[in-house]
Design a protein around this motif. Structure first.
Motif, PDB file in Angstrom:
ATOM      1  N   PHE A  26       0.826  -1.209   0.000  1.00  0.00           N
ATOM      2  CA  PHE A  26       0.000   0.000   0.000  1.00  0.00           C
ATOM      3  C   PHE A  26       0.862   1.262   0.000  1.00  0.00           C
ATOM      4  O   PHE A  26       0.631   2.184  -0.794  1.00  0.00           O
ATOM      5  CB  PHE A  26      -0.924  -0.012   1.213  1.00  0.00           C
ATOM      6  CG  PHE A  26      -1.679   1.278   1.407  1.00  0.00           C
ATOM      7  CD1 PHE A  26      -2.731   1.615   0.566  1.00  0.00           C
ATOM      8  CD2 PHE A  26      -1.330   2.163   2.415  1.00  0.00           C
ATOM      9  CE1 PHE A  26      -3.420   2.808   0.730  1.00  0.00           C
ATOM     10  CE2 PHE A  26      -2.007   3.350   2.592  1.00  0.00           C
ATOM     11  CZ  PHE A  26      -3.065   3.685   1.745  1.00  0.00           C
ATOM     12  N   THR A  27       1.859   1.316   0.886  1.00  0.00           N
ATOM     13  CA  THR A  27       2.709   2.509   0.941  1.00  0.00           C
ATOM     14  C   THR A  27       3.533   2.661  -0.336  1.00  0.00           C
ATOM     15  O   THR A  27       3.819   3.775  -0.770  1.00  0.00           O
ATOM     16  CB  THR A  27       3.647   2.456   2.161  1.00  0.00           C
ATOM     17  OG1 THR A  27       4.384   1.218   2.150  1.00  0.00           O
ATOM     18  CG2 THR A  27       2.854   2.539   3.468  1.00  0.00           C
ATOM     19  N   GLU A  28       3.880   1.528  -0.959  1.00  0.00           N
ATOM     20  CA  GLU A  28       4.579   1.590  -2.247  1.00  0.00           C
ATOM     21  C   GLU A  28       3.659   2.172  -3.317  1.00  0.00           C
ATOM     22  O   GLU A  28       4.075   2.972  -4.162  1.00  0.00           O
ATOM     23  CB  GLU A  28       5.035   0.186  -2.645  1.00  0.00           C
ATOM     24  CG  GLU A  28       5.879   0.131  -3.902  1.00  0.00           C
ATOM     25  CD  GLU A  28       7.346   0.452  -3.657  1.00  0.00           C
ATOM     26  OE1 GLU A  28       8.024   0.788  -4.637  1.00  0.00           O
ATOM     27  OE2 GLU A  28       7.782   0.385  -2.490  1.00  0.00           O
ATOM     28  N   GLN A  35     -10.742  -1.740   0.458  1.00  0.00           N
ATOM     29  CA  GLN A  35     -11.399  -1.862  -0.842  1.00  0.00           C
ATOM     30  C   GLN A  35     -12.178  -0.599  -1.215  1.00  0.00           C
ATOM     31  O   GLN A  35     -12.158  -0.171  -2.367  1.00  0.00           O
ATOM     32  CB  GLN A  35     -12.361  -3.056  -0.835  1.00  0.00           C
ATOM     33  CG  GLN A  35     -11.687  -4.406  -0.611  1.00  0.00           C
ATOM     34  CD  GLN A  35     -10.664  -4.735  -1.679  1.00  0.00           C
ATOM     35  OE1 GLN A  35     -10.909  -4.548  -2.877  1.00  0.00           O
ATOM     36  NE2 GLN A  35      -9.499  -5.204  -1.266  1.00  0.00           N
ATOM     37  N   LEU A  36     -12.835   0.008  -0.210  1.00  0.00           N
ATOM     38  CA  LEU A  36     -13.740   1.125  -0.503  1.00  0.00           C
ATOM     39  C   LEU A  36     -13.120   2.500  -0.307  1.00  0.00           C
ATOM     40  O   LEU A  36     -13.446   3.434  -1.036  1.00  0.00           O
ATOM     41  CB  LEU A  36     -15.001   1.000   0.365  1.00  0.00           C
ATOM     42  CG  LEU A  36     -15.822  -0.281   0.192  1.00  0.00           C
ATOM     43  CD1 LEU A  36     -17.037  -0.261   1.099  1.00  0.00           C
ATOM     44  CD2 LEU A  36     -16.242  -0.454  -1.267  1.00  0.00           C
ATOM     45  N   ALA A  37     -12.251   2.642   0.690  1.00  0.00           N
ATOM     46  CA  ALA A  37     -11.652   3.949   0.999  1.00  0.00           C
ATOM     47  C   ALA A  37     -10.213   3.762   1.457  1.00  0.00           C
ATOM     48  O   ALA A  37      -9.911   3.917   2.640  1.00  0.00           O
ATOM     49  CB  ALA A  37     -12.480   4.660   2.081  1.00  0.00           C
ATOM     50  N   PRO A  38      -9.318   3.420   0.535  1.00  0.00           N
ATOM     51  CA  PRO A  38      -7.925   3.121   0.897  1.00  0.00           C
ATOM     52  C   PRO A  38      -7.102   4.366   1.219  1.00  0.00           C
ATOM     53  O   PRO A  38      -6.214   4.767   0.461  1.00  0.00           O
ATOM     54  CB  PRO A  38      -7.400   2.407  -0.352  1.00  0.00           C
ATOM     55  CG  PRO A  38      -8.204   2.981  -1.478  1.00  0.00           C
ATOM     56  CD  PRO A  38      -9.554   3.257  -0.916  1.00  0.00           C
ATOM     57  N   TRP A  39      -7.421   4.976   2.358  1.00  0.00           N
ATOM     58  CA  TRP A  39      -6.691   6.155   2.808  1.00  0.00           C
ATOM     59  C   TRP A  39      -5.737   5.753   3.916  1.00  0.00           C
ATOM     60  O   TRP A  39      -6.060   4.943   4.782  1.00  0.00           O
ATOM     61  CB  TRP A  39      -7.661   7.228   3.302  1.00  0.00           C
ATOM     62  CG  TRP A  39      -8.680   7.632   2.280  1.00  0.00           C
ATOM     63  CD1 TRP A  39      -8.482   7.758   0.938  1.00  0.00           C
ATOM     64  CD2 TRP A  39     -10.063   7.945   2.536  1.00  0.00           C
ATOM     65  NE1 TRP A  39      -9.647   8.154   0.310  1.00  0.00           N
ATOM     66  CE2 TRP A  39     -10.630   8.279   1.257  1.00  0.00           C
ATOM     67  CE3 TRP A  39     -10.849   8.006   3.677  1.00  0.00           C
ATOM     68  CZ2 TRP A  39     -11.972   8.646   1.130  1.00  0.00           C
ATOM     69  CZ3 TRP A  39     -12.188   8.373   3.538  1.00  0.00           C
ATOM     70  CH2 TRP A  39     -12.735   8.684   2.283  1.00  0.00           C
ATOM     71  N   GLY A  47      -4.529   3.314   9.006  1.00  0.00           N
ATOM     72  CA  GLY A  47      -3.728   3.396  10.215  1.00  0.00           C
ATOM     73  C   GLY A  47      -4.583   3.288  11.465  1.00  0.00           C
ATOM     74  O   GLY A  47      -4.243   2.572  12.414  1.00  0.00           O
ATOM     75  N   ALA A  48      -5.730   3.988  11.465  1.00  0.00           N
ATOM     76  CA  ALA A  48      -6.624   3.938  12.619  1.00  0.00           C
ATOM     77  C   ALA A  48      -7.201   2.546  12.820  1.00  0.00           C
ATOM     78  O   ALA A  48      -7.248   2.026  13.947  1.00  0.00           O
ATOM     79  CB  ALA A  48      -7.746   4.956  12.458  1.00  0.00           C
ATOM     80  N   LEU A  49      -7.640   1.931  11.728  1.00  0.00           N
ATOM     81  CA  LEU A  49      -8.197   0.589  11.844  1.00  0.00           C
ATOM     82  C   LEU A  49      -7.118  -0.448  12.142  1.00  0.00           C
ATOM     83  O   LEU A  49      -7.384  -1.467  12.788  1.00  0.00           O
ATOM     84  CB  LEU A  49      -8.936   0.217  10.558  1.00  0.00           C
ATOM     85  CG  LEU A  49     -10.241   0.985  10.331  1.00  0.00           C
ATOM     86  CD1 LEU A  49     -10.819   0.670   8.963  1.00  0.00           C
ATOM     87  CD2 LEU A  49     -11.251   0.649  11.430  1.00  0.00           C
ATOM     88  N   GLY A  50      -5.895  -0.176  11.694  1.00  0.00           N
ATOM     89  CA  GLY A  50      -4.784  -1.046  12.069  1.00  0.00           C
ATOM     90  C   GLY A  50      -4.547  -1.015  13.567  1.00  0.00           C
ATOM     91  O   GLY A  50      -4.279  -2.047  14.195  1.00  0.00           O
TER      92      GLY A  50
END
Length: 456
Positions: A279-281, A339-343, A348-351
């Motif tokens: 993701f960060t890549e 899938q829906l909002a890859p921000w 980070g918050a959900l992680g």
């Protein structure tokens, strides 16, 4: 007016009451009392150093192999190979440590690990074919020193079923998760800022130095079972004593159920590592990978501190069956958001939320295992559990890498959901196996005292 004798008796009563209150206060289980356990600091400090590489190995392999091959799928597969080798062979080193002593196993293992990691680095940098990377990854993972199970076995040997065991399990989880805050950040910084192989080089060096210092603390290591009376009478026999008199960790059905639970948790670790890397890549910020994974691990660490500080009213079996569905729900939220909002902020918050749900599950598993296996098989049992995490991590890395390559960076986040979902089904189907076979009626109540109640 009271007689002198009455005043003396009253004073003595007050003094005795105060002494009893002081004694109860000083004996109340907690982190302070745990750290005052005789000899604890002699293995805690070197153990803290020596376990750092555990959180660096797989992510360092992913970063190096991805750099040399350009594929997250291949990088995840090579990392998974090392994790599988660790998971399958590490319990055997734990069994040898139970039989012959931790130092006798750890010293040669540390030297072998340096050599095998060096071979993997050389193969990657020389653009060796993929099969050669797989071959080199096997001994690199198989020789990784298993410090965390050895530390846990030392706690179990010194506490001997005390209510402090839950506190010790929480403390060890906090320490483990701190390494997952520091390790990936350090490995990522070295691989991206110094050299792609710098993460593995640091991992090997710390493994050697930390392992040798930890092995030197022989006074606190559990007595080798080969040198003492076989642990196999009474309750120990009911908890999985082998036919030849040697204890067997996996002979206990509950131990196998806990292995399945930790396989699912390992898939959370592996899936999050590779998915966050991809993701960060994809957003052009590869250096943020360590930070985002560190936030996930920080949530785990904070929850572990809280678990050890709570006086639980429910037994560990009920706690595990309550906490694990929450972990599955958190993994589902991460997968849906990816899938829906890859921000980055949302993930980070959900992680962090996922990390908060991981800790209660892990701590309870490590608390339960002590009551399910014979005393002479503790290091092996703890190694099976940490090995299950490594195997799950390897499986999660592979699956997430393949999904990221084929369906985009966000697809890898489905891996933690699938892993924990399957593990929850196993827990629910075999939940009765989590009760000790010897039918003990004493349950550890977090930081509370042992109470004679039916284990629920």
């Amino acid at each position: 007016m009271e007689s002198p004798a009455t005043e003396t008796d009253t004073a003595r009563t007050d003094e005795n009451t105060g002494n009893r209150h002081s004694e109860r206060s000083s004996r109340r289980p907690g982190y302070g009392q745990l750290l005052r356990t005789e000899g604890a600091w002699s293995f805690l400090l070197p153990g803290f150093l020596a376990r750092q590489p555990y959180a660096m190995l797989t992510i360092s392999i992913v970063l190096l192999v991805q750099h040399t091959t350009g594929s997250f799928g291949r990088a995840g597969a090579v990392s998974a190979t090392a994790g599988i080798a660790m998971a399958l062979l590490a319990p055997q080193s734990g069994r040898l440590a139970d039989r012959f002593g931790q130092a006798a196993v750890l010293v040669p293992q540390a030297f072998l690990h340096v050599l095998t990691v060096g071979a993997l680095v050389a193969a990657a940098l020389l653009d060796a074919p993929l099969w050669a990377l797989f071959v080199a990854a096997v001994p690199a993972g198989a020789t990784a020193p298993q410090i965390s199970p050895m530390v846990r076995a030392r706690w179990a040997a010194r506490l001997q079923g005390s209510p402090l065991m839950t506190t010790a399990a929480a403390f060890e989880s906090v320490t483990d998760e701190f390494t997952f805050v520091v390790g990936p950040v350090l490995a990522t910084a070295l691989c991206t800022g110094v050299h792609p192989a710098a993460g593995l080089a640091a991992e090997a060096a710390i493994s050697l130095v930390g392992g040798l210092v930890f092995a030197a603390q022989r006074r606190t290591q559990p007595a080798p079972s080969a040198a003492g009376r076989p642990a196999g009478q009474g309750a120990d026999r009911a908890r999985g004593q082998g036919a030849e008199g040697r204890p067997s960790a996996l002979a206990a059905p509950g131990a196998r159920v806990l292995v399945a639970a930790l396989l699912g948790i390992g898939m959370v670790f592996g899936g999050m590592q590779v998915s966050l890397t991809a993701f960060t890549e994809s957003i052009g910020r590869p250096g943020a990978n360590g930070l985002m994974y560190g936030v996930f691990a920080a949530g785990n660490m904070l929850a572990a501190v809280a678990v050890g500080a709570v006086r639980w009213k429910r037994g560990p079996q009920t706690r595990l069956l309550t906490a694990y569905p929450a972990l599955v729900a958190a993994a589902a939220l991460v997968a849906l958001t990816a899938q829906l909002a890859p921000w980055a902020v949302a993930l980070g918050a959900l992680g962090t939320l996922t990390g908060l749900c991981v800790a209660p599950c892990m701590i309870t598993c490590f608390t339960l295992i002590e009551s399910l296996v014979p005393a002479g098989a503790r290091t092996e049992a703890f190694t099976w559990l940490t090995g299950a995490v490594a195997l799950g991590q390897a499986t999660g890395s592979t699956a997430a890498g393949q999904l990221a390559d084929r369906a985009g960076a966000g697809a890898g986040f489905l891996t933690p959901l699938v892993g924990t979902g399957l593990a929850l089904l196993v827990l629910l189907a075999f939940r009765k196996a989590l009760h000790p076979a010897h039918g003990g009626l004493v349950a550890a109540r977090g930081l509370g005292h042992r109470t004679a109640v039916a284990v629920d």
